[in-house]
Each structure stands twice: as C-alpha cells, then as structure tokens.
Design a protein around this motif. Sequence first.
Motif, PDB file in Angstrom:
ATOM      1  N   ILE A  37       0.807  -1.223  -0.052  1.00 38.00           N
ATOM      2  CA  ILE A  37       0.076   0.028  -0.057  1.00 38.00           C
ATOM      3  C   ILE A  37       0.875   1.320   0.028  1.00 38.00           C
ATOM      4  CG2 ILE A  37      -1.662   1.251   1.338  1.00 38.00           C
ATOM      5  CD1 ILE A  37      -2.015  -1.998   2.538  1.00 38.00           C
ATOM      6  N   ILE A  38       0.648   2.117  -0.992  1.00 37.67           N
ATOM      7  CA  ILE A  38       1.471   3.332  -1.021  1.00 37.67           C
ATOM      8  C   ILE A  38       0.537   4.690  -0.771  1.00 37.67           C
ATOM      9  CG2 ILE A  38       3.167   2.461  -2.357  1.00 37.67           C
ATOM     10  CD1 ILE A  38       1.741   3.607  -4.885  1.00 37.67           C
ATOM     11  N   SER A  39       1.216   5.799  -0.367  1.00 37.21           N
ATOM     12  CA  SER A  39       0.714   7.058   0.042  1.00 37.21           C
ATOM     13  C   SER A  39       1.686   7.885   0.411  1.00 37.21           C
ATOM     14  CB  SER A  39      -0.347   6.747   1.444  1.00 37.21           C
ATOM     15  OG  SER A  39       0.598   6.905   2.474  1.00 37.21           O
ATOM     16  N   THR A  40       1.343   9.286   0.273  1.00 37.50           N
ATOM     17  CA  THR A  40       2.193  10.265   0.804  1.00 37.50           C
ATOM     18  C   THR A  40       2.274  10.444   2.152  1.00 37.50           C
ATOM     19  OG1 THR A  40       0.421  11.944   1.338  1.00 37.50           O
ATOM     20  CG2 THR A  40       1.283  11.878  -1.191  1.00 37.50           C
ATOM     21  N   PRO A  41       3.386  10.771   2.710  1.00 39.70           N
ATOM     22  CA  PRO A  41       3.541  11.182   4.179  1.00 39.70           C
ATOM     23  C   PRO A  41       2.330  11.440   4.960  1.00 39.70           C
ATOM     24  CG  PRO A  41       5.485  11.746   3.229  1.00 39.70           C
ATOM     25  CD  PRO A  41       4.137  11.854   2.083  1.00 39.70           C
ATOM     26  N   TYR A  42       1.406  12.264   4.239  1.00 32.21           N
ATOM     27  CA  TYR A  42       0.280  12.843   4.920  1.00 32.21           C
ATOM     28  C   TYR A  42      -0.816  12.103   4.877  1.00 32.21           C
ATOM     29  CZ  TYR A  42       3.576  16.681   3.719  1.00 32.21           C
ATOM     30  OH  TYR A  42       4.620  17.600   3.569  1.00 32.21           O
ATOM     31  N   GLN A  43      -0.929  10.773   4.229  1.00 30.97           N
ATOM     32  CA  GLN A  43      -2.121  10.163   4.341  1.00 30.97           C
ATOM     33  C   GLN A  43      -1.964   8.830   4.821  1.00 30.97           C
ATOM     34  OE1 GLN A  43      -2.417  10.890  -0.061  1.00 30.97           O
ATOM     35  NE2 GLN A  43      -4.518  11.740   0.466  1.00 30.97           N
ATOM     36  N   THR A  44      -0.972   8.688   5.629  1.00 29.36           N
ATOM     37  CA  THR A  44      -0.606   7.494   6.166  1.00 29.36           C
ATOM     38  C   THR A  44      -1.721   6.994   7.049  1.00 29.36           C
ATOM     39  OG1 THR A  44       0.386   8.501   8.247  1.00 29.36           O
ATOM     40  CG2 THR A  44       2.034   7.999   6.596  1.00 29.36           C
ATOM     41  N   ALA A  45      -2.830   7.765   7.544  1.00 30.28           N
ATOM     42  CA  ALA A  45      -3.730   7.080   8.349  1.00 30.28           C
ATOM     43  C   ALA A  45      -4.743   6.210   7.347  1.00 30.28           C
ATOM     44  CB  ALA A  45      -4.641   8.287   8.819  1.00 30.28           C
ATOM     45  N   GLU A  46      -5.133   6.891   6.062  1.00 29.17           N
ATOM     46  CA  GLU A  46      -5.725   6.403   5.309  1.00 29.17           C
ATOM     47  C   GLU A  46      -5.280   4.922   4.768  1.00 29.17           C
ATOM     48  OE1 GLU A  46      -5.145   9.375   5.482  1.00 29.17           O
ATOM     49  OE2 GLU A  46      -6.924  10.674   5.011  1.00 29.17           O
ATOM     50  N   ALA A  47      -3.976   4.947   4.392  1.00 28.71           N
ATOM     51  CA  ALA A  47      -3.028   3.868   3.987  1.00 28.71           C
ATOM     52  C   ALA A  47      -3.133   2.852   5.107  1.00 28.71           C
ATOM     53  CB  ALA A  47      -1.730   4.172   3.707  1.00 28.71           C
ATOM     54  N   ASN A  48      -3.034   2.982   6.346  1.00 30.85           N
ATOM     55  CA  ASN A  48      -2.997   2.258   7.276  1.00 30.85           C
ATOM     56  C   ASN A  48      -4.573   1.527   7.681  1.00 30.85           C
ATOM     57  OD1 ASN A  48      -0.357   2.386   8.196  1.00 30.85           O
ATOM     58  ND2 ASN A  48      -0.721   4.050   9.607  1.00 30.85           N
ATOM     59  N   LYS A  49      -5.494   2.152   7.321  1.00 26.04           N
ATOM     60  CA  LYS A  49      -6.712   1.759   7.325  1.00 26.04           C
ATOM     61  C   LYS A  49      -7.085   0.423   6.202  1.00 26.04           C
ATOM     62  CE  LYS A  49      -9.330   5.745   9.085  1.00 26.04           C
ATOM     63  NZ  LYS A  49     -10.388   6.538   9.005  1.00 26.04           N
ATOM     64  N   ILE A  50      -6.809   0.974   4.998  1.00 30.36           N
ATOM     65  CA  ILE A  50      -6.689  -0.001   3.847  1.00 30.36           C
ATOM     66  C   ILE A  50      -5.613  -1.192   4.221  1.00 30.36           C
ATOM     67  CG2 ILE A  50      -5.813  -0.553   1.707  1.00 30.36           C
ATOM     68  CD1 ILE A  50      -8.346   1.288   1.942  1.00 30.36           C
ATOM     69  N   ARG A  51      -4.348  -1.013   4.935  1.00 31.54           N
ATOM     70  CA  ARG A  51      -3.810  -2.340   5.505  1.00 31.54           C
ATOM     71  C   ARG A  51      -4.569  -2.955   6.556  1.00 31.54           C
ATOM     72  NH1 ARG A  51       1.355  -0.910   9.079  1.00 31.54           N
ATOM     73  NH2 ARG A  51      -0.189  -0.091  10.308  1.00 31.54           N
ATOM     74  N   ASP A  52      -5.201  -2.623   7.319  1.00 33.01           N
ATOM     75  CA  ASP A  52      -5.875  -3.173   8.288  1.00 33.01           C
ATOM     76  C   ASP A  52      -6.933  -3.939   7.557  1.00 33.01           C
ATOM     77  OD1 ASP A  52      -4.330  -2.022  10.311  1.00 33.01           O
ATOM     78  OD2 ASP A  52      -5.797  -0.647  10.885  1.00 33.01           O
ATOM     79  N   LEU A  53      -7.699  -3.244   6.655  1.00 40.85           N
ATOM     80  CA  LEU A  53      -8.762  -3.794   6.162  1.00 40.85           C
ATOM     81  C   LEU A  53      -8.249  -5.313   5.200  1.00 40.85           C
ATOM     82  CD1 LEU A  53     -11.811  -3.799   4.769  1.00 40.85           C
ATOM     83  CD2 LEU A  53     -10.765  -2.382   3.044  1.00 40.85           C
ATOM     84  N   LEU A  54      -7.213  -5.099   4.636  1.00 43.70           N
ATOM     85  CA  LEU A  54      -6.592  -6.329   4.009  1.00 43.70           C
ATOM     86  C   LEU A  54      -5.894  -7.451   4.922  1.00 43.70           C
ATOM     87  CD1 LEU A  54      -5.022  -4.664   0.861  1.00 43.70           C
ATOM     88  CD2 LEU A  54      -7.095  -6.005   0.975  1.00 43.70           C
ATOM     89  N   ASP A  55      -5.532  -7.028   6.109  1.00 45.30           N
ATOM     90  CA  ASP A  55      -5.132  -7.728   7.121  1.00 45.30           C
ATOM     91  C   ASP A  55      -3.828  -8.594   6.691  1.00 45.30           C
ATOM     92  OD1 ASP A  55      -5.118  -9.005   9.670  1.00 45.30           O
ATOM     93  OD2 ASP A  55      -6.445 -10.423   9.201  1.00 45.30           O
ATOM     94  N   LEU A  56      -3.921  -9.976   6.564  1.00 40.00           N
ATOM     95  CA  LEU A  56      -2.676 -10.612   6.145  1.00 40.00           C
ATOM     96  C   LEU A  56      -2.304 -10.552   4.786  1.00 40.00           C
ATOM     97  CD1 LEU A  56      -3.241 -14.004   8.146  1.00 40.00           C
ATOM     98  CD2 LEU A  56      -1.847 -12.245   8.777  1.00 40.00           C
ATOM     99  N   ASN A  57      -3.356  -9.894   3.977  1.00 35.82           N
ATOM    100  CA  ASN A  57      -3.043  -9.977   2.646  1.00 35.82           C
ATOM    101  C   ASN A  57      -2.260  -8.489   2.270  1.00 35.82           C
ATOM    102  OD1 ASN A  57      -4.123 -12.332   1.686  1.00 35.82           O
ATOM    103  ND2 ASN A  57      -5.962 -11.274   1.357  1.00 35.82           N
ATOM    104  N   ALA A  58      -1.852  -7.813   3.038  1.00 37.52           N
ATOM    105  CA  ALA A  58      -0.985  -6.614   3.219  1.00 37.52           C
ATOM    106  C   ALA A  58       0.357  -6.833   3.591  1.00 37.52           C
ATOM    107  CB  ALA A  58      -1.822  -5.454   3.738  1.00 37.52           C
ATOM    108  N   VAL A  59       1.528  -6.611   2.731  1.00 28.99           N
ATOM    109  CA  VAL A  59       2.823  -6.752   3.327  1.00 28.99           C
ATOM    110  C   VAL A  59       3.483  -5.743   3.920  1.00 28.99           C
ATOM    111  CG1 VAL A  59       3.110  -8.795   1.505  1.00 28.99           C
ATOM    112  CG2 VAL A  59       3.538  -6.423   0.771  1.00 28.99           C
TER     113      VAL A  59
END
Length: 357
Positions: A37-59
Amino acid sequence: MESFTYTSSPSRVIFGYGASSKLPDELSRQGLRAALIISTPYQTAEANKIRDLLDLNAVGVFSEAAMHTPTDITEMALEVARRLEADCVVSVGGGSTTGLGKAISIRTSLPHICIPTTYAGSEMTPILGETTNGLKTTRRDPKILPAMVIYDIDLTVTLPQGLSATSGVNAIAHAVEALYAPDTNPIIRLLAKEGIRALAESLPAIVKDGSDISARSKALYGAWLCGQCLGSTAMSLHHNLCHVVGGSFNLPHAETHTILLPHTMAYNSPAVPVARRDLAEVLPGANGDPIKGLNSLLDRLGVKRALKDYGLKEEDIDRAATIAVKNQYSNPRNVEEESIRELIRRAWAGEPARSDL
C-alpha cells in the motif's frame, strides 16, 4: 457526422459510498495476496486503514510518495516492493500517490489498484509524468493505466475544502483540453461536458460545506469523467505548461493547473470556436464567454490566482517560457515564446485571464 476513432480505457471501476470495503474481495477474485500500500506522508492514516482492511494480504505500507513522481522516490519504493515480495500495489491518495503506483507498475508489471481520495483524475489515464533532476517528462502507454479504480466517496469527505477546489479544477482542465484535442470525438465531448458540468456545480457547494456528501459524490463522478477524457486524447499547451512550471520549479500540481487554466484557454480560444461554445454551455455564469465562466468559477471557489504565491519568482518567467516552447506538441494555435512568456507573467502576477495575446 464526421468519422472518428474512439478507444475506451479497460479499467474496472467500482464507485459508491464505502466502496473501498470491496477491496479484499476484489484482490481475492484476482488471486492477489501480497499488497504493498502506498501513500504520501500526509495520508498514512488512510493507508493504514486499507492495510488493516486487507489484514494478512497486506505486506506493508510505503508512505513517501511525492509531487511530480521523482524517480529517486520510485527507486526506493521498488526496493521495498521487491524486499516484501509484493504481488500488487494499492495506491491511496491523490495524483502524487497514483503517479507512484503507475511508476512501480510499469516497471514491474505488478497490478495497480488505485483508490483516489482527491479529484485529480489521473487514475483514469495511461499517462505517467516523472521528474528527474528538476525536469518533468511524460509518457503514455496502455500498460500504465491502473487495472482497477475504486471510487469511495466517503474517503473524500476529509479532503480540505481548499484542496478540493484546486483538485477539482485540475480535473476540469483535463476535460477542457479534450474538447479541442486533435483526436477528440463526439463521445469524448459528451464526457467532457458532463464532467465539467458536474464539477462546476459541485465544487462551490463543497467549498461552502465540506461535509456535503451529495456534492462530494457529484464531484468524484465528474473527476472520473474528466480523467477519462485526458486518458483518451492528446495533451496540448495547458498540460505541457503545467508540467514545465510544476516540475521544473516544484510548484504544487493542482494549484498550478488551477491558476493556468483560464490563461491557457484564453490563449487557444480564437482557434477553437466549437470548444468555446461547449465550455460556455456548461459553466454557470459564462453567458457565452468561457473565459468569463472560468474566471467566475475561480472567484467563487476563493482560490489563489497567482503563481508567485506558490514560489515562482519573476526571474523564473523567461526560463519557463523557453522550456515550454522547446519541444513540439499538438496545440490548436501556434505556440509563440513571446506570447507564452506574457501568459506566464499574467499567471505569476495573478491577473484575470483575457483573450488578447
């Protein structure tokens, strides 16, 4: 009706409220299990939400995306993707993040799933602009187009109202140039007019009330259409000039588009009577004059109108004009250095656009 050629973009598009919740199923459908998952430094919160959504399918998350897609940042992201053995990239954010996702994908053939949170529209284009040593270059390749785009209206509600305005005008610029592109056609004109109309109606409402979810939905829809236009036609003076000013002088992308759009339209206006009429039809308050309509829209949005407000120096004007005319590109009117220099000067000073160049 005249003969024409129309090539549609093959991306899969999911649009709606909370649409990003469908991402896990979409990855599963494609057999993808290791998303970077990629983002700017200002959108890490959104990126982390997507990471949590994908769970083990996010590396992992790479959060260093930057304006104008610097190639050194791309190399850093590529190293992370290789080390984590990613099998796809998911970009979450605006044009900067989308650009990095494209840059990774075209170099690795990894599928790119794009989740836009602004109205940039670049997610619908097979175009990649990259910057190396202060020089921005652009290339077009069908493989650059993201494999899937998820438009989640809910993710745009937190976009600041000022950035919403400039991001939306950036999208309008895509459609404006498509109206007079040498390879435009009736389908693109319909998409362009509908996209411009949707954004011109919704952006003032968003500036007034950033939580207006109906306006947010209409703006995202308009941005989708405008991006489709850019991805289907050749770019002209406006985008070339924005790449020069933005990439060579490190000015913010959406704001540069916003300031230059009325000026570039005014420059080309005498040579594009059909586009003038089309644009005047969909801009509130134009009264037959699209330049008046664009100036009026920017006034209603309360955006800054001067490039000097974003760091362009008066002594940079000559260099910008020289770079802008260095390479040949399609444009309905001849691009003359003296006139382009005056156009940039007016945009630098924040003067209203006018059709006398």
